[in-house]
Scaffold this active site. Sequence first.
Site, PDB file in Angstrom:
ATOM      1  N   SER A 296       0.752  -1.336  -0.001  1.00  0.00           N
ATOM      2  CA  SER A 296      -0.025   0.161  -0.249  1.00  0.00           C
ATOM      3  C   SER A 296       0.859   1.282   0.144  1.00  0.00           C
ATOM      4  CB  SER A 296      -1.019   0.079   1.118  1.00  0.00           C
ATOM      5  OG  SER A 296      -1.812  -1.226   1.205  1.00  0.00           O
TER       6      SER A 296
ATOM      7  N   HIS B 117       0.398   4.690   4.505  1.00  0.00           N
ATOM      8  CA  HIS B 117      -0.366   5.356   3.290  1.00  0.00           C
ATOM      9  C   HIS B 117       0.438   6.637   3.096  1.00  0.00           C
ATOM     10  CE1 HIS B 117      -3.932   2.137   3.361  1.00  0.00           C
ATOM     11  NE2 HIS B 117      -2.373   1.448   3.213  1.00  0.00           N
TER      12      HIS B 117
END
Length: 392
Positions: free
Chosen positions: A291, A342
Amino acid sequence: MIVQLDYVFWSLAFHLVNKEDYRLIKLSENQRELWFERNRKGPFPLIRLHRFDIDWSNWLKRDIEQTAYRGEQIRKERFKRELDILNIYISMYPPVDDYEFRLEKPYSEQSAPRTKVTSIILDHTFANWNQIAGHLQQPLPFPPINQVSSADVMWKQQATILTSIKQEKEEKALFTVGKPLFTYFFLVIQIMMFMVLEWAGGSQNPLTLIQYGAKFNPLIQEGEWWRLITPMFLHIGLLHLLMNSLALYYFGSIVERIFGNSRFLMIYIISGIFGTVASFALSPSLSAGASGAIFGCFGALLYFGVRRPSLFFRTMGANLLMLLGINLLIGFIIPAVDNAGHIGGLIGGFLAAGIVHLPKERFQWVQLLFFVISIALVIIGMWYGLQIDYLA
């Protein structure tokens, strides 16, 4: 005189695409209405040319209103705070009734005050030619109209359209610099590693994840620095793998096509490291996944948007920003999501794209600045994470 007016119309269009860095974005079926968008900053991001013999001022009023409505749609598509449109009519004569008050100041609708339309009528006297030049803030030589013919008009018309086609091809070439070779390579690696995890004890088994390189803060503190990289190839559960694989296939391909293979490789790895460092500094949880690197692809595309804002918003900008917003929102809503990783990956991707820059371009002092900022952020993140006592 009609031929002379047509020649001036297409000469002005030719000048915009060849000298003023405008791009033709709309061509009416009768080729008498042209919309141009500027590729760089300037006084008027949009210019509309309309070759039409105006009769009454009421028609002029309605047409200006329609121009403002279309401009407002473009402003929203481009995510612009404000938009100024230069609206140029080339007409044999001005309206027969009172019309000057409609052109005295820029027009904007009450419902769309951020879009303003400045209109000029260029009639057979060409008295307002210098007014157009003043708005462009550039020298605008008047085209020679003595003894022009229909053939001359057609030549200017074809030359303008051919230049626009060439510009379109050059823009498309920006999206075909590289083939997504490393994207497919990373897809294969993470699928293979998922199979290894499942065989070794399960991809959701914490001990198996730690054994194969997941982000585990206490072990990073003990010197297992390779865990800054290995988590991006591991995934926790099949759904996690499928979601990240789909995102990598789509966004990784775009980034690799724009930046090329070697630049994409650097962007992906640096983004993954940034994501892990941010997670190490701000999240105590065991984590793994691509991610951070995928959000780095978002960051790289945002950098592309900064460098090519007009092209970015004409192509992917609105959809990309919406997807990015949704993903960040999900990260804040769902507790199990490593949002620190993220956001770290997003920042890392933007900085990494600034370091490698776009292909065939050099911006050395900016690249150096991005490199220094990247090193500083990694050092700060690692220092902060090393201060936390996870065994207390």
